[in-house]
Motif scaffolding. Structure first.
Motif, PDB file in Angstrom:
ATOM      1  N   ARG A  45     -30.458 -14.928  -4.032  1.00  0.00           N
ATOM      2  CA  ARG A  45     -29.359 -15.705  -5.091  1.00  0.00           C
ATOM      3  C   ARG A  45     -28.669 -14.650  -6.212  1.00  0.00           C
ATOM      4  O   ARG A  45     -29.432 -13.693  -6.427  1.00  0.00           O
ATOM      5  CB  ARG A  45     -30.156 -16.565  -6.058  1.00  0.00           C
ATOM      6  N   TRP A  46     -27.704 -14.716  -6.441  1.00  0.00           N
ATOM      7  CA  TRP A  46     -26.599 -13.789  -7.157  1.00  0.00           C
ATOM      8  C   TRP A  46     -26.106 -12.670  -6.579  1.00  0.00           C
ATOM      9  O   TRP A  46     -25.324 -11.925  -6.885  1.00  0.00           O
ATOM     10  CB  TRP A  46     -27.434 -13.429  -8.320  1.00  0.00           C
ATOM     11  N   THR A  47     -26.825 -12.122  -5.591  1.00  0.00           N
ATOM     12  CA  THR A  47     -26.487 -10.907  -4.622  1.00  0.00           C
ATOM     13  C   THR A  47     -25.182 -10.808  -4.190  1.00  0.00           C
ATOM     14  O   THR A  47     -24.534  -9.795  -4.367  1.00  0.00           O
ATOM     15  CB  THR A  47     -27.349 -10.428  -3.768  1.00  0.00           C
ATOM     16  N   PRO A  48     -24.597 -11.927  -3.565  1.00  0.00           N
ATOM     17  CA  PRO A  48     -23.342 -11.739  -3.273  1.00  0.00           C
ATOM     18  C   PRO A  48     -22.118 -11.595  -4.286  1.00  0.00           C
ATOM     19  O   PRO A  48     -21.258 -10.849  -4.286  1.00  0.00           O
ATOM     20  CB  PRO A  48     -23.105 -13.117  -2.233  1.00  0.00           C
ATOM     21  N   LEU A  49     -22.241 -12.372  -5.457  1.00  0.00           N
ATOM     22  CA  LEU A  49     -21.702 -12.150  -6.750  1.00  0.00           C
ATOM     23  C   LEU A  49     -21.676 -10.793  -7.236  1.00  0.00           C
ATOM     24  O   LEU A  49     -20.879 -10.139  -7.744  1.00  0.00           O
ATOM     25  CB  LEU A  49     -21.831 -13.365  -7.314  1.00  0.00           C
TER      26      LEU A  49
ATOM     27  N   GLU B 241     -18.713  -8.053  -7.772  1.00  0.00           N
ATOM     28  CA  GLU B 241     -18.222  -7.656  -8.927  1.00  0.00           C
ATOM     29  C   GLU B 241     -18.085  -5.999  -8.856  1.00  0.00           C
ATOM     30  O   GLU B 241     -17.329  -5.312  -9.287  1.00  0.00           O
ATOM     31  CB  GLU B 241     -19.382  -7.857 -10.111  1.00  0.00           C
ATOM     32  N   LEU B 242     -19.154  -5.571  -8.028  1.00  0.00           N
ATOM     33  CA  LEU B 242     -19.104  -4.069  -7.809  1.00  0.00           C
ATOM     34  C   LEU B 242     -17.869  -3.860  -6.837  1.00  0.00           C
ATOM     35  O   LEU B 242     -17.213  -2.601  -7.354  1.00  0.00           O
ATOM     36  CB  LEU B 242     -20.152  -3.453  -7.035  1.00  0.00           C
ATOM     37  N   LEU B 243     -17.381  -4.433  -6.054  1.00  0.00           N
ATOM     38  CA  LEU B 243     -16.419  -3.949  -5.233  1.00  0.00           C
ATOM     39  C   LEU B 243     -14.956  -4.307  -5.880  1.00  0.00           C
ATOM     40  O   LEU B 243     -13.863  -3.708  -5.734  1.00  0.00           O
ATOM     41  CB  LEU B 243     -16.215  -5.321  -3.877  1.00  0.00           C
ATOM     42  N   CYS B 244     -15.051  -5.245  -7.164  1.00  0.00           N
ATOM     43  CA  CYS B 244     -13.854  -5.257  -7.788  1.00  0.00           C
ATOM     44  C   CYS B 244     -13.814  -4.315  -9.072  1.00  0.00           C
ATOM     45  O   CYS B 244     -12.824  -4.267  -9.946  1.00  0.00           O
ATOM     46  CB  CYS B 244     -14.030  -6.655  -8.593  1.00  0.00           C
TER      47      CYS B 244
ATOM     48  N   LEU C 218     -19.595  -3.927   2.790  1.00  0.00           N
ATOM     49  CA  LEU C 218     -19.886  -5.449   3.036  1.00  0.00           C
ATOM     50  C   LEU C 218     -18.617  -6.146   2.390  1.00  0.00           C
ATOM     51  O   LEU C 218     -18.673  -7.312   2.296  1.00  0.00           O
ATOM     52  CB  LEU C 218     -20.888  -5.723   1.765  1.00  0.00           C
ATOM     53  N   ARG C 219     -17.564  -5.248   2.113  1.00  0.00           N
ATOM     54  CA  ARG C 219     -16.414  -5.825   1.670  1.00  0.00           C
ATOM     55  C   ARG C 219     -15.719  -6.987   2.434  1.00  0.00           C
ATOM     56  O   ARG C 219     -15.391  -8.073   1.945  1.00  0.00           O
ATOM     57  CB  ARG C 219     -15.236  -4.591   1.071  1.00  0.00           C
ATOM     58  N   PRO C 220     -15.444  -6.639   3.864  1.00  0.00           N
ATOM     59  CA  PRO C 220     -14.939  -7.642   4.585  1.00  0.00           C
ATOM     60  C   PRO C 220     -15.980  -8.986   4.508  1.00  0.00           C
ATOM     61  O   PRO C 220     -15.509 -10.034   4.865  1.00  0.00           O
ATOM     62  CB  PRO C 220     -14.870  -7.135   5.942  1.00  0.00           C
ATOM     63  N   VAL C 221     -17.218  -8.742   4.425  1.00  0.00           N
ATOM     64  CA  VAL C 221     -18.186  -9.903   4.402  1.00  0.00           C
ATOM     65  C   VAL C 221     -17.814 -10.661   3.207  1.00  0.00           C
ATOM     66  O   VAL C 221     -17.767 -12.182   3.373  1.00  0.00           O
ATOM     67  CB  VAL C 221     -19.623  -9.642   4.540  1.00  0.00           C
ATOM     68  N   VAL C 222     -17.787 -10.081   2.085  1.00  0.00           N
ATOM     69  CA  VAL C 222     -17.445 -10.803   0.865  1.00  0.00           C
ATOM     70  C   VAL C 222     -16.117 -11.374   0.865  1.00  0.00           C
ATOM     71  O   VAL C 222     -15.949 -12.571   0.550  1.00  0.00           O
ATOM     72  CB  VAL C 222     -17.557 -10.054  -0.311  1.00  0.00           C
ATOM     73  N   GLU C 223     -15.224 -10.893   1.383  1.00  0.00           N
ATOM     74  CA  GLU C 223     -13.740 -11.413   1.444  1.00  0.00           C
ATOM     75  C   GLU C 223     -13.787 -12.558   2.617  1.00  0.00           C
ATOM     76  O   GLU C 223     -13.128 -13.521   2.168  1.00  0.00           O
ATOM     77  CB  GLU C 223     -12.752 -10.274   1.830  1.00  0.00           C
ATOM     78  N   SER C 224     -14.474 -12.591   3.558  1.00  0.00           N
ATOM     79  CA  SER C 224     -14.423 -13.618   4.650  1.00  0.00           C
ATOM     80  C   SER C 224     -15.196 -14.705   3.914  1.00  0.00           C
ATOM     81  O   SER C 224     -14.929 -15.938   4.172  1.00  0.00           O
ATOM     82  CB  SER C 224     -15.100 -13.018   5.894  1.00  0.00           C
TER      83      SER C 224
END
Length: 232
Positions: free
Chosen positions: A21-25, A29-32, A86-92
């Motif tokens: 929980r919260w890890t993808p978000l 944020e780190l990617l942004c 993990l960028r493409p994973v988060v974007e997908s």
């Protein structure tokens, strides 16, 4: 971290880290571009500071994040090569959510602070005047402490202020929170909101005409949501 699924499947192994929980978000944020603890808190306002610190430690232990001292001595958190992958994973995941899960935004989804935090890091600075520019946002239906925000753009940097920074305001944008959120998500075009009076603008005419070009939208604004059951 999530307890082991005790499966050799790569999906299971990845989920033990990513699906907490919260890890993808947090990774979003780190990617942004949020690197400091307080910046991460601004992007995750409902996450407690203690839980945020715990998740950061877990991601460091997992090899997805490393911490380093910045030039002013503050700790910064940055993604390792494994974390950045993990960028493409988060974007997908965002694309899938927009297409299959998210429906039209409602009052229950609104968060003035998060919206303005997102907007402040998605400005087309290259289209703005080279001098310092100050934008004041008034969210007319937001709680009193979340009603006013100032964006100060100077020398390629954008600062978000909750109190009047004391500079001359170039453009004032007045809107309901729901309206500005729907514009951000691509549900309502900026131009039509201005024409209908749902967005009120004050300032020098030449700047008022340009402001629509300054504001970028959500990364997922151009994605259309797929119709759900009973939706035509």
């Amino acid at each position: 971290m999530t307890k082991s699924y005790r499966q050799f499947c790569p999906v299971a192994k990845a989920s033990e880290i990513f699906a907490e929980r919260w890890t993808p978000l947090l990774i979003r944020e780190l990617l942004c571009g949020s690197h400091r603890f307080n910046e991460l808190r601004r992007g995750l306002p409902m996450m407690s500071p203690s839980l945020l610190a715990q998740r950061l430690r877990q991601l460091v232990d997992a090899g997805l994040v490393y911490d380093a001292d910045s030039r002013d001595g503050n700790t910064e958190y940055r993604l390792t090569e494994a974390g950045a992958a993990l960028r493409p994973v988060v974007e997908s995941l965002g694309v899938w959510g927009k297409q299959w899960v998210q429906r039209e935004v409602t009052e229950d989804d609104l968060d003035a602070g998060l919206l303005m935090w997102d907007i402040h890091r998605r400005l087309h600075i290259d289209r703005m005047p080279e001098r310092r520019t100050v934008l004041r946002f008034e969210l007319v239906d937001a709680p009193a402490r979340q009603r006013f925000y100032w964006l100060v753009i100077d020398r390629g940097r954008v600062d978000i202020c909750l109190k009047n920074p004391g500079f001359e305001e170039d453009v004032c944008i007045r809107s309901r929170l729901l309206t500005l959120t729907r514009i951000w998500l691509g549900e309502v075009p900026w131009e039509s909101a201005v024409r209908s009076g749902h967005i009120e603008l004050q300032g020098a005419p030449d700047l008022v005409r340009q402001i629509g070009r300054w504001l970028a939208l959500s990364l997922f604004a151009e994605m259309d949501a797929a119709p759900g059951p009973g939706v035509t």
